[in-house]
Design an enzyme around this catalytic site. Structure first.
Site, PDB file in Angstrom:
ATOM      1  N   CYS A  80      43.875  41.651  42.654  1.00 39.72           N
ATOM      2  CA  CYS A  80      44.008  40.515  43.874  1.00 39.72           C
ATOM      3  C   CYS A  80      42.961  39.781  43.984  1.00 39.72           C
ATOM      4  CB  CYS A  80      42.987  42.214  44.501  1.00 39.72           C
ATOM      5  SG  CYS A  80      42.692  41.872  46.082  1.00 39.72           S
ATOM      6  N   VAL A  81      43.459  38.764  44.319  1.00 34.77           N
ATOM      7  CA  VAL A  81      42.996  37.382  44.699  1.00 34.77           C
ATOM      8  C   VAL A  81      42.783  37.336  45.944  1.00 34.77           C
ATOM      9  CG1 VAL A  81      42.562  34.862  43.752  1.00 34.77           C
ATOM     10  CG2 VAL A  81      43.590  36.762  41.945  1.00 34.77           C
ATOM     11  N   HIS A 139      40.745  28.152  44.723  1.00 33.57           N
ATOM     12  CA  HIS A 139      40.596  28.740  43.252  1.00 33.57           C
ATOM     13  C   HIS A 139      42.071  29.389  43.326  1.00 33.57           C
ATOM     14  CE1 HIS A 139      38.579  32.223  44.970  1.00 33.57           C
ATOM     15  NE2 HIS A 139      38.998  32.932  44.500  1.00 33.57           N
ATOM     16  N   PHE A 160      54.544  42.214  38.725  1.00 28.89           N
ATOM     17  CA  PHE A 160      53.698  41.236  39.606  1.00 28.89           C
ATOM     18  C   PHE A 160      52.922  42.298  40.661  1.00 28.89           C
ATOM     19  CE2 PHE A 160      51.981  38.555  42.306  1.00 28.89           C
ATOM     20  CZ  PHE A 160      51.366  37.179  41.663  1.00 28.89           C
TER      21      PHE A 160
END
Length: 158
Positions: free
Chosen positions: A89-90, A97, A122
């Site tokens: 998790c981004v 970023h 993914f």
């Protein structure tokens, strides 16, 4: 269709292969741990629901989503592993970023999948906010981990 309009835990289960003898690796990023643990739990439960044996599922951790590609490669190179499910998790922050990390992870996982001729999935959330992540980690939009696991199962039949 975006997950805002689709529940990630609702999917077609027609023509699924027998996975009782298939071995899965779930590679989980530790960053955003509350979310990634919920996603990994969803993936695990979905694999069990559709026939995987507990002894055929291995979970390993990496520090963050950027490290998923290396973790996936270490698992995919093992002949006994049939599919790798990558969980991360981004969350978009104040800088860009997240764009760099998400792009690197997507390219890295694709490369690993092609190199080892195995499904490398993914299962990474790329939300704008923590609430959006929670909504997709077992919240109102289902669980991306469920979707990642069923994708691995379906790709084994491909």
């Amino acid at each position: 269709m975006s997950s805002a309009h689709k529940n990630l835990s609702i999917f077609s289960t027609e023509n699924l292969p027998d996975i009782s003898n298939k071995k899965f690796a779930i590679v989980v990023a530790e960053w955003n741990e509350e979310i990634t643990n919920a996603l990994a739990d969803g993936a695990y439960k979905t694999l069990i629901t559709y026939g995987a044996k507990t002894e055929n599922i291995v979970r390993v951790s990496v520090p963050g989503s950027y490290e998923l590609s290396f973790g996936a490669q270490k698992m995919a190179q093992k002949p006994e592993i049939d599919a790798v499910i990558c969980i991360g998790c981004v969350i978009q922050g104040e800088t860009k970023h997240n764009d760099y990390i998400n792009n690197a992870v997507a390219q890295g996982l694709t490369a690993v999948s092609l190199k080892y001729d195995k499904p490398v999935i993914f299962g990474v959330l790329t939300p704008n906010t923590e609430q959006q992540a929670l909504d997709r980690a077992g919240g109102i939009h289902g669980n991306k981990g469920d979707e990642a696991a069923i994708t691995a199962v379906k790709m084994l039949a491909f």
